[in-house]
Design a protein around this motif. Structure first.
Motif, PDB file in Angstrom:
ATOM      1  N   HIS A 187       0.878  -1.170   0.000  1.00 16.36           N
ATOM      2  CA  HIS A 187       0.000   0.000   0.000  1.00 16.36           C
ATOM      3  C   HIS A 187       0.919   1.225   0.000  1.00 16.36           C
ATOM      4  O   HIS A 187       2.090   1.128   0.393  1.00 16.36           O
ATOM      5  CB  HIS A 187      -0.942  -0.012   1.211  1.00 16.36           C
ATOM      6  CG  HIS A 187      -0.252   0.165   2.517  1.00 16.36           C
ATOM      7  ND1 HIS A 187       0.248  -0.898   3.242  1.00 16.36           N
ATOM      8  CD2 HIS A 187       0.037   1.277   3.239  1.00 16.36           C
ATOM      9  CE1 HIS A 187       0.810  -0.446   4.339  1.00 16.36           C
ATOM     10  NE2 HIS A 187       0.703   0.872   4.376  1.00 16.36           N
ATOM     11  N   PRO A 188       0.425   2.384  -0.433  1.00 20.56           N
ATOM     12  CA  PRO A 188       1.346   3.522  -0.598  1.00 20.56           C
ATOM     13  C   PRO A 188       1.903   4.081   0.706  1.00 20.56           C
ATOM     14  O   PRO A 188       3.100   4.332   0.801  1.00 20.56           O
ATOM     15  CB  PRO A 188       0.501   4.575  -1.319  1.00 20.56           C
ATOM     16  CG  PRO A 188      -0.579   3.800  -1.999  1.00 20.56           C
ATOM     17  CD  PRO A 188      -0.868   2.636  -1.097  1.00 20.56           C
ATOM     18  N   LYS A 189       1.038   4.270   1.708  1.00 17.88           N
ATOM     19  CA  LYS A 189       1.545   5.022   2.867  1.00 17.88           C
ATOM     20  C   LYS A 189       0.641   4.817   4.070  1.00 17.88           C
ATOM     21  O   LYS A 189      -0.585   4.725   3.926  1.00 17.88           O
ATOM     22  CB  LYS A 189       1.573   6.520   2.492  1.00 17.88           C
ATOM     23  CG  LYS A 189       2.377   7.358   3.447  1.00 17.88           C
ATOM     24  CD  LYS A 189       2.734   8.701   2.845  1.00 17.88           C
ATOM     25  CE  LYS A 189       3.400   9.592   3.885  1.00 17.88           C
ATOM     26  NZ  LYS A 189       4.471   8.922   4.623  1.00 17.88           N
ATOM     27  N   PHE A 210      -1.290   5.996   7.499  1.00 19.40           N
ATOM     28  CA  PHE A 210      -2.086   7.192   7.844  1.00 19.40           C
ATOM     29  C   PHE A 210      -2.686   7.845   6.597  1.00 19.40           C
ATOM     30  O   PHE A 210      -2.681   9.079   6.471  1.00 19.40           O
ATOM     31  CB  PHE A 210      -1.242   8.210   8.628  1.00 19.40           C
ATOM     32  CG  PHE A 210      -0.626   7.645   9.883  1.00 19.40           C
ATOM     33  CD1 PHE A 210      -1.396   7.414  11.023  1.00 19.40           C
ATOM     34  CD2 PHE A 210       0.722   7.316   9.924  1.00 19.40           C
ATOM     35  CE1 PHE A 210      -0.834   6.892  12.176  1.00 19.40           C
ATOM     36  CE2 PHE A 210       1.300   6.790  11.070  1.00 19.40           C
ATOM     37  CZ  PHE A 210       0.520   6.569  12.195  1.00 19.40           C
ATOM     38  N   THR A 211      -3.138   7.025   5.651  1.00 18.70           N
ATOM     39  CA  THR A 211      -3.828   7.561   4.467  1.00 18.70           C
ATOM     40  C   THR A 211      -5.197   6.876   4.376  1.00 18.70           C
ATOM     41  O   THR A 211      -5.364   5.739   4.839  1.00 18.70           O
ATOM     42  CB  THR A 211      -3.021   7.308   3.173  1.00 18.70           C
ATOM     43  OG1 THR A 211      -2.710   5.931   3.108  1.00 18.70           O
ATOM     44  CG2 THR A 211      -1.766   8.139   3.122  1.00 18.70           C
ATOM     45  N   PRO A 212      -6.174   7.560   3.756  1.00 14.17           N
ATOM     46  CA  PRO A 212      -7.558   7.086   3.895  1.00 14.17           C
ATOM     47  C   PRO A 212      -7.876   5.766   3.197  1.00 14.17           C
ATOM     48  O   PRO A 212      -8.456   4.857   3.805  1.00 14.17           O
ATOM     49  CB  PRO A 212      -8.389   8.231   3.305  1.00 14.17           C
ATOM     50  CG  PRO A 212      -7.443   9.030   2.470  1.00 14.17           C
ATOM     51  CD  PRO A 212      -6.089   8.864   3.087  1.00 14.17           C
ATOM     52  N   VAL A 213      -7.510   5.653   1.907  1.00 17.15           N
ATOM     53  CA  VAL A 213      -7.883   4.431   1.173  1.00 17.15           C
ATOM     54  C   VAL A 213      -7.191   3.219   1.795  1.00 17.15           C
ATOM     55  O   VAL A 213      -7.799   2.156   2.006  1.00 17.15           O
ATOM     56  CB  VAL A 213      -7.521   4.567  -0.328  1.00 17.15           C
ATOM     57  CG1 VAL A 213      -7.827   3.276  -1.065  1.00 17.15           C
ATOM     58  CG2 VAL A 213      -8.268   5.742  -0.959  1.00 17.15           C
ATOM     59  N   CYS A 214      -5.910   3.395   2.132  1.00 17.56           N
ATOM     60  CA  CYS A 214      -5.151   2.293   2.744  1.00 17.56           C
ATOM     61  C   CYS A 214      -5.801   1.851   4.053  1.00 17.56           C
ATOM     62  O   CYS A 214      -5.844   0.652   4.372  1.00 17.56           O
ATOM     63  CB  CYS A 214      -3.703   2.720   3.002  1.00 17.56           C
ATOM     64  SG  CYS A 214      -2.820   3.210   1.521  1.00 17.56           S
ATOM     65  N   THR A 215      -6.294   2.795   4.821  1.00 14.50           N
ATOM     66  CA  THR A 215      -6.928   2.464   6.104  1.00 14.50           C
ATOM     67  C   THR A 215      -8.119   1.528   5.871  1.00 14.50           C
ATOM     68  O   THR A 215      -8.286   0.527   6.574  1.00 14.50           O
ATOM     69  CB  THR A 215      -7.387   3.752   6.817  1.00 14.50           C
ATOM     70  OG1 THR A 215      -6.241   4.589   6.995  1.00 14.50           O
ATOM     71  CG2 THR A 215      -8.025   3.463   8.155  1.00 14.50           C
ATOM     72  N   VAL A 260       2.991   1.507  -5.038  1.00 16.57           N
ATOM     73  CA  VAL A 260       1.597   1.550  -5.501  1.00 16.57           C
ATOM     74  C   VAL A 260       0.860   0.360  -4.880  1.00 16.57           C
ATOM     75  O   VAL A 260       1.390  -0.332  -4.016  1.00 16.57           O
ATOM     76  CB  VAL A 260       1.512   1.522  -7.055  1.00 16.57           C
ATOM     77  CG1 VAL A 260       2.050   2.813  -7.631  1.00 16.57           C
ATOM     78  CG2 VAL A 260       2.217   0.309  -7.625  1.00 16.57           C
ATOM     79  N   ARG A 261      -0.385   0.134  -5.297  1.00 12.35           N
ATOM     80  CA  ARG A 261      -1.155  -0.990  -4.730  1.00 12.35           C
ATOM     81  C   ARG A 261      -0.872  -2.252  -5.547  1.00 12.35           C
ATOM     82  O   ARG A 261      -1.644  -2.618  -6.429  1.00 12.35           O
ATOM     83  CB  ARG A 261      -2.651  -0.661  -4.725  1.00 12.35           C
ATOM     84  CG  ARG A 261      -2.974   0.536  -3.873  1.00 12.35           C
ATOM     85  CD  ARG A 261      -4.446   0.772  -3.691  1.00 12.35           C
ATOM     86  NE  ARG A 261      -4.648   2.128  -3.212  1.00 12.35           N
ATOM     87  CZ  ARG A 261      -4.445   2.522  -1.950  1.00 12.35           C
ATOM     88  NH1 ARG A 261      -4.081   1.643  -1.041  1.00 12.35           N
ATOM     89  NH2 ARG A 261      -4.614   3.778  -1.609  1.00 12.35           N
ATOM     90  N   SER A 262       0.257  -2.895  -5.261  1.00 12.57           N
ATOM     91  CA  SER A 262       0.620  -4.156  -5.918  1.00 12.57           C
ATOM     92  C   SER A 262       0.112  -5.310  -5.077  1.00 12.57           C
ATOM     93  O   SER A 262       0.054  -5.206  -3.842  1.00 12.57           O
ATOM     94  CB  SER A 262       2.138  -4.292  -6.021  1.00 12.57           C
ATOM     95  OG  SER A 262       2.684  -3.271  -6.804  1.00 12.57           O
ATOM     96  N   PRO A 277      -3.800   1.848  -8.866  1.00 15.72           N
ATOM     97  CA  PRO A 277      -3.254   3.151  -8.494  1.00 15.72           C
ATOM     98  C   PRO A 277      -3.612   3.508  -7.049  1.00 15.72           C
ATOM     99  O   PRO A 277      -4.529   2.918  -6.461  1.00 15.72           O
ATOM    100  CB  PRO A 277      -3.937   4.110  -9.470  1.00 15.72           C
ATOM    101  CG  PRO A 277      -5.208   3.438  -9.834  1.00 15.72           C
ATOM    102  CD  PRO A 277      -4.960   1.957  -9.768  1.00 15.72           C
ATOM    103  N   ALA A 278      -2.902   4.489  -6.514  1.00  9.96           N
ATOM    104  CA  ALA A 278      -3.086   4.884  -5.108  1.00  9.96           C
ATOM    105  C   ALA A 278      -4.509   5.316  -4.815  1.00  9.96           C
ATOM    106  O   ALA A 278      -5.031   5.092  -3.719  1.00  9.96           O
ATOM    107  CB  ALA A 278      -2.117   6.017  -4.773  1.00  9.96           C
ATOM    108  N   SER A 279      -5.174   5.910  -5.792  1.00  9.31           N
ATOM    109  CA  SER A 279      -6.497   6.503  -5.536  1.00  9.31           C
ATOM    110  C   SER A 279      -7.632   5.485  -5.572  1.00  9.31           C
ATOM    111  O   SER A 279      -8.777   5.839  -5.285  1.00  9.31           O
ATOM    112  CB  SER A 279      -6.763   7.597  -6.572  1.00  9.31           C
ATOM    113  OG  SER A 279      -6.501   7.092  -7.864  1.00  9.31           O
TER     114      SER A 279
HETATM  115  C1  BEZ Z   1      -4.793   6.674   0.247  1.00  9.97           C
HETATM  116  O1  BEZ Z   1      -4.590   5.603   0.798  1.00  9.97           O
HETATM  117  O2  BEZ Z   1      -5.850   7.259   0.395  1.00  9.97           O
HETATM  118  C2  BEZ Z   1      -3.741   7.292  -0.619  1.00  9.97           C
HETATM  119  C3  BEZ Z   1      -2.407   7.006  -0.418  1.00  9.97           C
HETATM  120  C4  BEZ Z   1      -1.447   7.631  -1.208  1.00  9.97           C
HETATM  121  C5  BEZ Z   1      -1.839   8.492  -2.223  1.00  9.97           C
HETATM  122  C6  BEZ Z   1      -3.191   8.748  -2.430  1.00  9.97           C
HETATM  123  C7  BEZ Z   1      -4.153   8.140  -1.635  1.00  9.97           C
END
Ligand code: BEZ
Length: 214
Positions: free
Chosen positions: A37-39, A41-46, A121-123, A140-142
């Motif tokens: 996942h990209p990072k 404390f980010t919303p989509v990943c959560t 990225v989301r691999s 993609p991240a979004s």
């Molecule tokens: C997300 O998880 O929301 C996210 C992470 C990195 C870039 C854009 C969105």
């Protein structure tokens, strides 16, 4: 070198939220879903990591271990896990790799600099117990992934590895499958004495085989 289906999944040593692991040893005789996942404390990943924790019993039933990865630290993973539990209503129940030096990300091609500079990225990779790669997807991240689809593919890959069948579009466990083109009608008559439904000579449907019926 780009990783491709059928390749050996690279082995590695990594720091995780559940301690240091040696990947192949950690997998043992299980299947594995390795995802980035990209990072933290980010919303989509959560939402993604919470959903995977909810679905873990489904992966367990299929003998699949789950392991996540980003380039954040173990400390951040552990802090963020509290947010995941608070917002998604489920505690993390699988390890997260802290790939600070991009060692695993580089081995698996998880960083796509033209899309997302230094973050993964989301691999996602489905790896069989013999350590070969069975599925690769990249989002993609979004865009959050659909993990029901991953379970669906795992059902197909596990079935088609055991029986000479393939699964049609949008197939789900329990639905009819397709007899592999490599199986002659003569062989099919032995395997499926109850018969099959042929829409074309190459498009032959049978009930999903099982240890009790195939
Ligand atoms: C997300 O998880 O929301 C996210 C992470 C990195 C870039 C854009 C969105």
């Amino acid at each position: 070198m780009m990783l491709r289906l059928g390749d050996m999944a690279p082995d590695f040593e990594a720091e995780t939220t559940e301690g240091r692991i040696w990947f192949h040893q950690w997998m043992g005789d299980s299947w594995c879903v390795l995802f980035s996942h990209p990072k933290d404390f980010t919303p989509v990943c959560t939402t993604e990591l919470g959903m995977l924790a909810k679905l873990k019993p489904e992966f367990d039933r299929r003998n699949v271990k789950i392991i996540g990865l980003s380039v954040d630290s173990v400390e951040d993973h552990k802090l963020w896990a509290k947010d995941i539990e608070e917002t998604q209503g489920v505690a993390l129940n699988y390890p997260l790799i802290a790939d600070r030096k991009h060692v695993v990300a580089d081995l698996y091609g998880m960083i796509h600099p033209n899309a997302l500079d230094t973050m993964t990225v989301r691999s996602l990779f489905v790896i069989a117990p013999n350590k070969t790669v069975k599925l690769m997807i990249t989002y993609p991240a979004s865009t959050g992934r659909n993990f029901d689809e991953i379970l669906r593919v795992i059902d197909s890959v596990q079935l088609t590895q055991e029986y000479k069948v393939a699964t049609p579009v949008n197939w789900h466990h329990g639905e009819d499958v397709i007899i592999s083109p490599s199986v002659t009608d003569e062989e099919a008559r032995m395997r499926y004495p109850e018969g099959w439904q042929a829409q074309k000579p190459y498009l032959r449907y049978v009930h999903e085989p099982s240890p009790h019926r195939h």
